[in-house]
Write a protein that holds these residues in place. Structure first.
Motif, PDB file in Angstrom:
ATOM      1  N   ASP A   1      -4.548   4.090  -1.518  1.00  0.00           N
ATOM      2  CA  ASP A   1      -3.673   4.772  -2.470  1.00  0.00           C
ATOM      3  C   ASP A   1      -4.282   6.082  -2.969  1.00  0.00           C
ATOM      4  OD1 ASP A   1      -1.697   2.841  -2.228  1.00  0.00           O
ATOM      5  OD2 ASP A   1      -2.407   1.697  -3.958  1.00  0.00           O
TER       6      ASP A   1
ATOM      7  N   ASP B   1       0.525   8.609   1.190  1.00  0.00           N
ATOM      8  CA  ASP B   1       1.661   8.795   2.088  1.00  0.00           C
ATOM      9  C   ASP B   1       1.490   8.019   3.396  1.00  0.00           C
ATOM     10  OD1 ASP B   1      -0.528  10.312   2.848  1.00  0.00           O
ATOM     11  OD2 ASP B   1       0.650  12.028   3.510  1.00  0.00           O
TER      12      ASP B   1
ATOM     13  N   VAL C   1       1.509   5.531   6.511  1.00  0.00           N
ATOM     14  CA  VAL C   1       2.575   4.726   7.104  1.00  0.00           C
ATOM     15  C   VAL C   1       2.050   3.659   8.067  1.00  0.00           C
ATOM     16  CG1 VAL C   1       4.348   6.496   6.837  1.00  0.00           C
ATOM     17  CG2 VAL C   1       2.970   6.422   8.936  1.00  0.00           C
TER      18      VAL C   1
ATOM     19  N   SER D   1       0.573   2.550   2.463  1.00  0.00           N
ATOM     20  CA  SER D   1       1.290   2.277   1.220  1.00  0.00           C
ATOM     21  C   SER D   1       2.784   2.552   1.343  1.00  0.00           C
ATOM     22  CB  SER D   1       0.709   3.131   0.092  1.00  0.00           C
ATOM     23  OG  SER D   1      -0.649   2.820  -0.100  1.00  0.00           O
ATOM     24  N   ARG D   2       3.156   3.449   2.256  1.00  0.00           N
ATOM     25  CA  ARG D   2       4.563   3.848   2.397  1.00  0.00           C
ATOM     26  C   ARG D   2       5.294   3.096   3.506  1.00  0.00           C
ATOM     27  NH1 ARG D   2       5.847   8.950  -0.320  1.00  0.00           N
ATOM     28  NH2 ARG D   2       4.747   8.584  -2.276  1.00  0.00           N
ATOM     29  N   ASN D   3       4.653   2.119   4.136  1.00  0.00           N
ATOM     30  CA  ASN D   3       5.346   1.358   5.181  1.00  0.00           C
ATOM     31  C   ASN D   3       6.026   0.161   4.514  1.00  0.00           C
ATOM     32  OD1 ASN D   3       6.101  -0.420   7.265  1.00  0.00           O
ATOM     33  ND2 ASN D   3       4.553   0.467   8.612  1.00  0.00           N
TER      34      ASN D   3
END
Length: 164
Positions: free
Chosen positions: A8, A13, A15, A21-23
């Motif tokens: 984080d 960002d 994936v 964290s963004r998946n």
């Protein structure tokens, strides 16, 4: 002490299926420095869909956990070696050069897994990481892998320009 995970802090960002964290479908592995200042630790409770044999964790999931957590261990060591905080620019990125995993004992489902990793030897362009997986207090697997510091934008460009 910063409560943000390495992921984080350094790659909000991200994936990656294992640690991004963004998946929205990923495992969201969260790695943190241990208080000993040597190990990077993470915890993960496998979902029932990650079953191999009945009541046992799928070995491929263990490999994914070792891969992601060990990679973040290598990057954390690079940041620390340079006297920088994760998330400071320029971003430090590593990729897997070699992934090794030795299964010690079957890993039971329904038990939180604890990963503990450290760089073994010099922190360089290529860094060796040893990662242990524990189910409770029982050591079930050991990763012995190499991670390579890279510019991932160049890697992506090279990968997409190759002819099939």
């Amino acid at each position: 002490m910063n409560d943000l995970s390495l992921q984080d802090a350094a790659a909000p960002d991200g994936v990656c299926f294992g640690c991004g964290s963004r998946n929205p479908h990923g495992l969201h592995v969260k790695s943190h420095w241990h208080e000993d200042g040597i190990h990077v630790v993470a915890e993960h409770l496998p979902d029932p869909m990650h079953c191999g044999w009945p009541n046992l964790v799928y070995g491929g999931l263990l490999a994914m956990l070792v891969d992601c957590h060990s990679n973040w261990t290598a990057m954390a060591y690079h940041y620390r070696t340079e006297g920088r905080e994760p998330g400071s620019l320029p971003r430090i990125e590593c990729v897997t050069g070699n992934l090794g995993l030795k299964f010690i004992k079957p890993t039971p489902m329904g038990v939180p897994l604890r990963l503990s990793a450290r760089v073994d030897g010099e922190v360089g362009r290529k860094s060796r990481v040893i990662c242990e997986i524990y189910a409770g207090d029982q050591l079930t697997a050991i990763g012995d892998s190499v991670f390579v510091r890279v510019d991932t934008s160049q890697l992506a460009a090279a990968a997409h320009s190759r002819e099939a």
